[in-house]
Design an enzyme around this catalytic site. Sequence first.
Site, PDB file in Angstrom:
ATOM      1  N   CYS A   9       0.828  -1.210   0.000  1.00  0.00           N
ATOM      2  CA  CYS A   9       0.000   0.000   0.000  1.00  0.00           C
ATOM      3  C   CYS A   9       0.865   1.263   0.000  1.00  0.00           C
ATOM      4  O   CYS A   9       1.993   1.249   0.471  1.00  0.00           O
ATOM      5  CB  CYS A   9      -0.871   0.020   1.236  1.00  0.00           C
ATOM      6  N   ARG A  49       5.732  -0.049  -5.561  1.00  0.00           N
ATOM      7  CA  ARG A  49       5.486  -0.878  -4.383  1.00  0.00           C
ATOM      8  C   ARG A  49       4.526  -2.022  -4.692  1.00  0.00           C
ATOM      9  O   ARG A  49       4.419  -2.961  -3.906  1.00  0.00           O
ATOM     10  CB  ARG A  49       4.875  -0.013  -3.267  1.00  0.00           C
ATOM     11  N   TRP A  78      -2.768  -2.806  -1.733  1.00  0.00           N
ATOM     12  CA  TRP A  78      -2.279  -4.152  -2.027  1.00  0.00           C
ATOM     13  C   TRP A  78      -3.004  -5.057  -1.043  1.00  0.00           C
ATOM     14  O   TRP A  78      -2.785  -4.984   0.161  1.00  0.00           O
ATOM     15  CB  TRP A  78      -0.768  -4.183  -1.811  1.00  0.00           C
ATOM     16  N   ASN A  90      -2.206   2.366   5.660  1.00  0.00           N
ATOM     17  CA  ASN A  90      -1.255   1.267   5.413  1.00  0.00           C
ATOM     18  C   ASN A  90      -1.059   0.547   6.740  1.00  0.00           C
ATOM     19  O   ASN A  90      -0.944   1.197   7.776  1.00  0.00           O
ATOM     20  CB  ASN A  90       0.119   1.803   5.011  1.00  0.00           C
ATOM     21  N   GLY A  91      -0.953  -0.776   6.694  1.00  0.00           N
ATOM     22  CA  GLY A  91      -0.683  -1.523   7.931  1.00  0.00           C
ATOM     23  C   GLY A  91      -1.781  -2.527   8.212  1.00  0.00           C
ATOM     24  O   GLY A  91      -2.533  -2.916   7.317  1.00  0.00           O
ATOM     25  N   GLU A 115      25.904 -15.262   7.190  1.00  0.00           N
ATOM     26  CA  GLU A 115      25.600 -13.834   7.138  1.00  0.00           C
ATOM     27  C   GLU A 115      25.202 -13.309   8.526  1.00  0.00           C
ATOM     28  O   GLU A 115      25.618 -12.226   8.935  1.00  0.00           O
ATOM     29  CB  GLU A 115      24.487 -13.588   6.094  1.00  0.00           C
ATOM     30  N   LYS A 154      27.246 -10.338  10.517  1.00  0.00           N
ATOM     31  CA  LYS A 154      26.637  -9.100  11.022  1.00  0.00           C
ATOM     32  C   LYS A 154      27.001  -8.898  12.484  1.00  0.00           C
ATOM     33  O   LYS A 154      27.364  -7.812  12.904  1.00  0.00           O
ATOM     34  CB  LYS A 154      25.097  -9.137  10.915  1.00  0.00           C
ATOM     35  N   GLU A 181      30.845  -8.045  12.940  1.00  0.00           N
ATOM     36  CA  GLU A 181      31.357  -6.761  12.441  1.00  0.00           C
ATOM     37  C   GLU A 181      30.797  -5.566  13.200  1.00  0.00           C
ATOM     38  O   GLU A 181      31.427  -4.526  13.263  1.00  0.00           O
ATOM     39  CB  GLU A 181      31.130  -6.606  10.931  1.00  0.00           C
ATOM     40  N   HIS A 202      31.428 -32.982  13.879  1.00  0.00           N
ATOM     41  CA  HIS A 202      32.737 -33.346  13.337  1.00  0.00           C
ATOM     42  C   HIS A 202      33.837 -32.462  13.924  1.00  0.00           C
ATOM     43  O   HIS A 202      34.822 -32.168  13.250  1.00  0.00           O
ATOM     44  CB  HIS A 202      32.718 -33.257  11.808  1.00  0.00           C
ATOM     45  N   LYS A 253      32.883   1.089   3.997  1.00  0.00           N
ATOM     46  CA  LYS A 253      31.727   0.664   3.214  1.00  0.00           C
ATOM     47  C   LYS A 253      32.151   0.007   1.907  1.00  0.00           C
ATOM     48  O   LYS A 253      31.588  -0.983   1.472  1.00  0.00           O
ATOM     49  CB  LYS A 253      30.828   1.873   2.948  1.00  0.00           C
TER      50      LYS A 253
HETATM   51  C1  F6R Z   1      29.284  -6.694   5.476  1.00  0.00           C
HETATM   52  C2  F6R Z   1      29.739  -5.916   4.350  1.00  0.00           C
HETATM   53  C3  F6R Z   1      30.892  -6.417   3.546  1.00  0.00           C
HETATM   54  C4  F6R Z   1      30.595  -6.243   2.048  1.00  0.00           C
HETATM   55  C5  F6R Z   1      31.827  -6.600   1.224  1.00  0.00           C
HETATM   56  C6  F6R Z   1      31.552  -6.550  -0.256  1.00  0.00           C
HETATM   57  O1  F6R Z   1      28.202  -6.098   6.111  1.00  0.00           O
HETATM   58  O2  F6R Z   1      29.210  -4.888   4.061  1.00  0.00           O
HETATM   59  O3  F6R Z   1      31.186  -7.738   3.852  1.00  0.00           O
HETATM   60  O4  F6R Z   1      29.525  -7.069   1.710  1.00  0.00           O
HETATM   61  O5  F6R Z   1      32.849  -5.704   1.543  1.00  0.00           O
HETATM   62  O6  F6R Z   1      31.107  -5.278  -0.642  1.00  0.00           O
HETATM   63  P1  F6R Z   1      30.392  -5.052  -2.036  1.00  0.00           P
HETATM   64  O7  F6R Z   1      29.106  -5.776  -2.017  1.00  0.00           O
HETATM   65  O8  F6R Z   1      30.227  -3.558  -2.150  1.00  0.00           O
HETATM   66  O9  F6R Z   1      31.319  -5.587  -3.073  1.00  0.00           O
END
Ligand code: F6R
Length: 610
Positions: free
Chosen positions: A2, A27, A74, A100-101, A483, A487, A490, A506, A605
């Site tokens: 929505c 959306r 939706w 919405n909701g 993953e 998270k 890090e 193992h 990043k």
């Molecule tokens: C974890 C994270 C990194 C990126 C990695 C690859 O949260 O952000 O592990 O996933 O450095 O980055 P990209 O996807 O930009 O190649």
Amino acid sequence: MCGIFGYVGPRSPIAVCLAGLKHLEYRGYDSSGIAGIQSGELLWCKASGKIRSLEEALEKKLLNVELAIAHTRWATHGQPSQENAHPHFDDQNQIAVVHNGIIENHQFLRNMLKKEGISFYSETDSEVIAKLIGHFYKGDLLDATQKALTLMRGFWGLAVIHKDHPGTIIAAARENPIVIGMNAQRMEGFVSSDVHALNERDLDVMFLRNDEVAVISQGKVEVFDQTSSIIQKQSEKLDLEEERASKGDYPHYMLKEISEQPETIQRAFHNRLIANFGTAEFENLTLSSADLLSVKRIIILACGTSYHAGLIAASLLEDKARIPTVAEIASEFRYKNPIISEDTLVIAISQSGETLDTIAAVREVKSKGAKVLGICNVRHSTLTREADSTLFLRAGPEISVCSTKAFTSQLTVLALFALLMARLRHMSKEEGQTFLEELEKLPALIHLILAQKEKIALLAQKYAHFENFFFLGRHYMFPASLEGALKLKEISYINAQGYPAGEMKHGPNALIDSSLVVIGMCGNERTMDKMLSNLMEVKARQGRVIALAPENTENLTEIADDILFLPKVCDELASIPYSIVCQLFAYYVAVQRGTDIDQPRNLAKSVTVE
Ligand code: F6R
């Protein structure tokens, strides 16, 4: 999903709202509607299907209103139909509401209002809101709205108008985004559920927090809390590009980006589904069907979170398209002297498109003659220039160092690509359609997961002082557990490992004692029994078990110290919602441990060094 758009100001409210609805189209929706006030009368128009149908219906009615609220629906409660489309109205047809909701206690409220003699015309939970506000209305629309809100359970973004208040839109939010746009000079006020729909110059914007209510008039907005006390809220300038990179009202980019995922996933599949044929298409895929049909082997290259998306995609491509596929860590792959045959397709996944290890691996395979398909979020990045063709994530800028929304968008785009490859081969139309239906359910399911964030925060509070975590999963849940662990480590600097649950016996079982927390990712039905036995082995060694599992999973209470039940999702897509729980868990553990979430230590990043 929505979408809400409203406008009060000197321009044609109908034209402005229709333009707003068009920005919300990505959306997904099945009907739309609009209501406005003209000469003390409430006028409205609704249509099933595309916004074009609403425009056609409006032309006939020649609405010339002083303000308007509009909606794309939706369907959740009730079929897609004109009756169920928003706006909804009170008993006297004086009040219009777009919502919405979900109102969880709508049945209770409906029964209560029926006893007062109020009748209903639709099957929606949203109609209850209009009826409730009408029930409380004694000349003060804000007061009536506040009274109605105190009785409602669930979550909402909503906008309300009344025929006797032709200069005012009331907006309210709980767990659903509402953004207000203002231009005092032009005497304009806007409301929307999505900042991207406010495609205007010189706007000051503010985002409503939970249980805030705004009164929007020409060039002015006042915001109130639950007790109707006025709140001084800071607005910020909407520079479309910059705004998209702002935190809004969120304390951290990470939480903002986690919360955006219903929309970013929707955007990832918008206009890419061909429901009639149960397949997918991509606007700028330059590889022809013949090219795709000639592929006999796929190599996926990526790093970090993107590599985890690659692992899941590799299973999916083998499982559904029956193409032998491997996912490789780019920084390792480039030293392998890989065999690239004519029928090998290389998929390079990178949010930023600038990760040097990935780019270097791409250059290596290109020098051997491979065709490269990029999966990328950032336009004009290096990967997009070097790949033969690129599929974009459309996730908007990801500012948080911890990748969250890009990961689930990667999974969505890769799932669509796997579907396309499968349909070009052995998959039937019906199977393809079922897969698409599952995919389309995701944004709504993710809303339900985000609504559990307080529960997840409490779990984080309980376990934040532990120093060792294992995330265990099987099949599609194994990369999801990698993953989840990434998270946590890090962002909160805790030692966390993702591991295939079956491998624990193992060797790693030796690490289990009461100081170890194990997060059991029980999202795959096919491996559920085995997964539960593995968690039992953890319990037997005094490990602390947190289980993430589908609603109604039996026998968990004897095994797990804590359980978080999640909506049911097919095995192939379960890594999306289960990863979002892990993202929230990691975020709240980091909050507890006081780490600098926007700038975690030693991380950037975009990793442009080898
Ligand atoms: C974890 C994270 C990194 C990126 C990695 C690859 O949260 O952000 O592990 O996933 O450095 O980055 P990209 O996807 O930009 O190649």
